[in-house]
Design an enzyme around this catalytic site. Sequence first.
Site: not given
Ligand code: UD1
Length: 355
Positions: A204
Site C-alpha cells: 500500500h
Molecule cells: C496510511 C498512512 C500509512 C499507513 C497506512 C495503513 C499516511 C501518510 N499514510 O496510508 O503510514 O501505513 O495508512 O494503511 O498517513 N482509501 C479508501 N478507503 C479507506 C482508506 C483509504 O478507499 O478506508 C483510499 C483512498 O482513496 C485514499 C487511499 O486509499 O486516497 C490511500 O489512503 P491514505 O489515507 O492516503 O493513506 P494510506 O495509503 O492508507
Amino acid sequence: MKILSVVGARPQFVKLAPIADALRAEGHEHVIVHTGQHYDVNMSDVFFQDLGIPAPDVHLAIGSASHGRQTGAMLAAMDEVLEQHSPDWVLVYGDTNSTVAGALSAVKMGIPLAHLEAGLRSFNRKMPEEHNRVLTDHAADLCLAPTDVAMDHLRREGLAASSVLVGDVMTDVLLKVRDLVQDQAPQLPEGVHADQPYHLATLHRAENTDDPARLGAIVAALAEVEHPVVLLAHPRLRQRAGEQGITLEQGSIRVADPLPYPALIRAAMSAAGVITDSGGLQKEAFLLRVPCTTVRTETEWTETVDLGWNALAGDPARLTEVVARPAPSATSEQPYGDGHAAGRAVAAIAAAGRH
Ligand code: UD1
C-alpha cells in the site's frame, strides 16, 4: 487523568486496543477521536468490533484528500475537540497524517503530547511517514519508544530526556489474538489451501503503488512466485492499479479484500511466507516466526532483518528470488517486548503528570 487518543488509520486501531484496555484498567478517563482517514468498514469498523475497542467519542469524518488538505482539515477540526474535552494529555499513534495533525493541534493548544511508537526512522525523507514521525517526536513532551533501536534514534536527536522505552503495543495484541485464533481454519481465497504452501502479501505504500512502472514490476514479480500469493488488496492498491491499467490477478496472485485483524493473523500463521511493505505485518510475521520479504529499500524494524527473519527486496527484479531464499534459523530473541507495553505506556504518561 483524562487522555485523548487521536487515531485514523488501520494500524492505529490495532495499537489503540491494548491502550484502551490499559487506560480502563487504571481508571483513567479516555476520549477517542477518529479522524476518518480510513473509512471503509473493512479498514476501520471491523477493527473496533473485533478488538473490543469502545466506539469513538468523536468522529471527524475527514476522509481522503491530498496530504496537505487531509492534514489541514484534521488540524482545523481538532481545536474545537480539544476545547470541548480539555484533556490532560493527547496521545498519538505512529506516523500517519492523523498523527501529525493530532500532534500539532495539541502543542498549539498547549496540551501535553505523548507519541506512541516514537523514534522509528527509515532515514528516507521521500516517505510522508518519515516527516510525520520526525515532526511528531520533536513536538512531543513524552516519546514512548517500542525498541532499543528507537531509543537510540531519540537519544541521537537530543530527545533522551523526554523518551521512555515501553516496548511494542502491537506485540500485546498479537500474542493475545494468536492464542485465540490458532484452532480456527484460515480464511483463504478459492483455490488456495491451508495444507499447501502459500504466501500472504500486502502492498500500500505510495512509493510502491503510485509509480506505474514500479507497481507493474512488483505485480509481475509476485505473479512469478512459486506458490500462490494471496494479495490482500488495500484500497490505495486497487485504486492505483485500476488507474494505471495493471491487472492484479495474474500468475500466482489471488486477490482478496483486506482481512479483519484476527483473520489476518490466522492467515499469516499458516503462510509459508509474508510479502509486504507494511510496517506492522513485518513485525507480526517475525513474532509468528514466518519469514518475511519486505518490498522496500529500508525498514524501521531493523531487528527483523538482523535476526534473519526479514529480507529487503527494494528492487522488484530481485523479489521472486528473495522470496525463494532458504528458511532462517530459529531465534528466541524478543526485540519487541513481552506483551505488556500498553501498561508501561499508560504508567509513563501517568508518571509524567497532569496538565
Ligand atoms: C496510511 C498512512 C500509512 C499507513 C497506512 C495503513 C499516511 C501518510 N499514510 O496510508 O503510514 O501505513 O495508512 O494503511 O498517513 N482509501 C479508501 N478507503 C479507506 C482508506 C483509504 O478507499 O478506508 C483510499 C483512498 O482513496 C485514499 C487511499 O486509499 O486516497 C490511500 O489512503 P491514505 O489515507 O492516503 O493513506 P494510506 O495509503 O492508507
